[in-house]
Scaffold this motif. Structure first.
Motif, short mmCIF file in Angstrom:
data_model
loop_
_atom_site.label_atom_id
_atom_site.label_comp_id
_atom_site.label_asym_id
_atom_site.label_seq_id
_atom_site.Cartn_x
_atom_site.Cartn_y
_atom_site.Cartn_z
N ASN A 23 27.03 50.18 44.49
CA ASN A 23 28.36 49.74 44.04
C ASN A 23 29.41 49.85 45.14
OD1 ASN A 23 28.82 52.46 44.25
ND2 ASN A 23 29.31 52.78 42.08
N GLY A 24 29.01 50.28 46.35
CA GLY A 24 29.95 50.35 47.47
C GLY A 24 30.55 51.71 47.71
N THR A 25 30.23 52.69 46.87
CA THR A 25 30.76 54.04 47.07
C THR A 25 30.09 54.68 48.29
OG1 THR A 25 31.14 54.32 44.71
CG2 THR A 25 31.07 56.32 46.05
N ALA A 26 30.91 55.12 49.22
CA ALA A 26 30.39 55.68 50.47
C ALA A 26 30.36 57.20 50.41
CB ALA A 26 31.25 55.21 51.64
N HIS A 27 29.34 57.77 51.03
CA HIS A 27 29.20 59.23 51.14
C HIS A 27 29.11 59.58 52.63
CE1 HIS A 27 28.14 59.99 46.82
NE2 HIS A 27 27.91 58.68 46.90
N ASP A 42 36.58 60.11 49.82
CA ASP A 42 37.69 60.03 48.87
C ASP A 42 38.77 59.05 49.30
OD1 ASP A 42 36.48 61.97 47.28
OD2 ASP A 42 37.48 63.63 48.36
N ASP A 43 38.69 58.56 50.52
CA ASP A 43 39.73 57.65 51.03
C ASP A 43 39.45 56.19 50.70
OD1 ASP A 43 41.12 59.79 52.13
OD2 ASP A 43 40.08 59.64 54.06
N GLN A 44 38.34 55.90 50.05
CA GLN A 44 37.98 54.52 49.73
C GLN A 44 38.86 53.94 48.64
OE1 GLN A 44 33.62 54.64 49.00
NE2 GLN A 44 33.59 52.78 50.23
N SER A 45 39.28 52.71 48.85
CA SER A 45 39.96 51.96 47.79
C SER A 45 38.94 51.08 47.10
CB SER A 45 41.09 51.10 48.38
OG SER A 45 40.53 50.12 49.26
#
Length: 273
Positions: free
Chosen positions: A169-173, A191-194
């Motif tokens: 889904n595009g969530t980065a770790h 946490d900086d992802q929009s």
């Protein structure tokens, strides 16, 4: 009985001159022979003394100042830093990539970078001395008893791999790995992802047909060396590429753009610093 006076035995002036000339000639001949012998010895002695003073002319003037291509005296500050960092690394790019992906279920690696290799602001970066060799500056402080205090956030003082692993889904770790021991030092969502950032990342990993490992192999097949960074990004033409950094045996860095769809190299740039 009659006595006759003895004959005058005096020598005439002409005879005296002839005898004198003959004597002088003999003396000069003896002196000439002796002088030749002395000149020969003197010349040999002078030559010997000159050999002690004069430099060896068989050596070219540049040989005393020019070093071999691999001499540490020829390294730039950046090259000395790469040598210092990579000499301490035990975990390869491939192992770090596998470890990072294992931290995020179903995730895909989009970036993996060996920190402090080309980051001049890093506290662990070495500084080059006058001879061109690097001396590390420790980022961990030592206590009077000789033990070291770990740096904040559980990170180590040595080299580290920093990875970005993205879910479908595009969530980065962000995953941090010790480049010496291979241990995972930290793993957390970015946490900086929009929402737009997540959508962009989801689109990129869906579009990329080449894996980062495949892109790294393409780069090292073109130029032998150590992979220090791989990143999924768009180039100036908005084409999706894997940007691969390879450090060669002369400690120079070459950045390749590898097309993320067909695996072809579209750009190659050498950093001579």
């Amino acid at each position: 009985m009659r006595f006759e006076s003895p004959r005058n035995k005096s020598v005439s002036p002409r005879t005296r001159r002839l005898r004198l000339v003959g004597a002088l000639g003999a003396v000069l001949a003896a002196a000439l022979v002796t002088g030749c012998g002395q000149d020969s010895g003197g010349t040999s002695s002078a030559t010997s003394e000159a050999a002690k003073v004069m430099p060896n002319q068989s050596t070219s003037p540049s040989s005393s100042v020019s070093g071999s291509p691999t001499s540490t005296a020829q390294l730039t500050e950046d090259q000395a830093k790469r040598k210092e960092t990579l000499s301490a690394v035990k975990v390869t790019f491939s192992k770090a990539a596998t470890t990072a992906v294992g931290e995020v279920s179903g995730g895909k690696l989009t970036e993996l970078e060996l920190e402090s290799v080309d980051d001049s602001s890093s506290s662990a970066s070495p500084s080059a001395d006058a001879s061109g060799s690097a001396s590390p500056s420790a980022s961990a402080s030592a206590s009077p008893g000789g033990s070291t205090s770990p740096s904040p956030s559980g990170s180590s003082a040595g080299p580290q791999w920093k990875a970005e692993v993205v879910e479908e889904n595009g969530t980065a770790h962000v995953v941090t790995i010790d480049a010496v021991s291979g241990k995972v030092l930290d793993s957390k969502p970015d946490d900086d992802q929009s929402e737009s950032d997540k959508q962009q990342m989801a689109d990129r990993i869906a579009k990329a047909k080449q894996t980062p490992q495949q892109a790294a192999k393409v780069a090292t097949d073109k130029k032998k060396g150590t992979v220090t960074s791989v990143k999924l990004d768009e180039n100036d033409s908005q084409a999706l590429v894997w940007q691969v950094d390879v450090v060669t045996e002369d400690w120079k860095k070459t950045t390749f753009d590898v097309d993320a769809e067909n695996g072809k190299i579209t750009n190659e740039e050498v950093d001579n610093d």
